[in-house]
Design an enzyme around this catalytic site. Sequence first.
Site, PDB file in Angstrom:
ATOM      1  CD  GLU A  15      -3.018   0.484   0.298  1.00 38.20           C
ATOM      2  OE1 GLU A  15      -2.406   1.421  -0.134  1.00 38.20           O
ATOM      3  OE2 GLU A  15      -4.308   0.380   0.390  1.00 38.20           O
ATOM      4  CG  ASN A 152      -8.647   3.056   0.148  1.00 37.02           C
ATOM      5  OD1 ASN A 152      -7.294   2.810   0.960  1.00 37.02           O
ATOM      6  ND2 ASN A 152      -9.307   1.856   0.830  1.00 37.02           N
ATOM      7  CG  ASP A 200      -7.345  -0.122  -2.320  1.00 37.33           C
ATOM      8  OD1 ASP A 200      -7.005   0.748  -1.422  1.00 37.33           O
ATOM      9  OD2 ASP A 200      -7.426  -0.952  -1.553  1.00 37.33           O
TER      10      ASP A 200
END
Length: 287
Positions: A15, A152, A200
């Site tokens: 991430e 996100n 995301d």
Amino acid sequence: MTVNAVTPHRARLGEGPFWDVRSQALYWVDIAAKQALRLMGGELQVWQLPEHVSAFIPCESGDALVTLSSGVYRLDLATEALTLLCVADPQPGNRGNEARCDAQGRLWLGTMQNNIGEQGEDLPITRRSGGLFRIDSDATVTPLLSGLGIPNTLLWSEDGGHVHFGDSMDGTLYHHAIQPDGQLDPARMWFGPHERGGPDGSAMDAEGYIWNARWDGSCLLRLTPLGKVDRIIELPVSRPTSCVFGGPDLTTLYITSAASPLGHPLDGAVLAIEVDVPGKPCHRFAG
């Protein structure tokens, strides 16, 4: 379009990619493995941290910020010493998730109920206890939103008057006007649920289009400024998690990903593709 893995490393939950223009280095994290990673000059360096980490962002002062479960810390890259900067979210059982710096070098941090166990296993999300916070260079914390599920995407308009922000639990990307005092106007839906996975992390290109990673969708969506699908970029991973523009001309799109039950060979890799439009640069933390 050629897709390459930039290192042999495979994350459990990759991430937070950040491209540092000054050092031409790529920063990212493996949340579940508690790792902060940097690829610079072809060399991969890994910092093993004591808690889950959701972002790894260099600072103007020369060290870096890491957003750990217990707070936002400065990480000395040479000694690996951690120094607490602030506790943005005091809610017990929450952890950081999305984090980016705006053009003023202020950190915006989205938090959520922790959904990762000590061994990296999945935990259920039972409450919308997350929030959005802004942390200034002097460590002042300003709460902006509450009641979030899975925050996100954090991207700002060119004039700094609006922020794009998403909640994966809603399957939706939102648009907030930023008031003169820094608070946010109520959310306006900008891009709703789509058949190709959940929203995301994202990156913005020089034309103001947003490239959104689609969890369980094996793709990125390039979205117009009006929130329409411009193109779909197919990927050889099940769960792309975020992306950032990098390289000397900001035309290399780096994409983080996570492991998945499907077990594709590249799941968890950081991918790189060359694109036809440059992106906007990342900003270091101003402190």
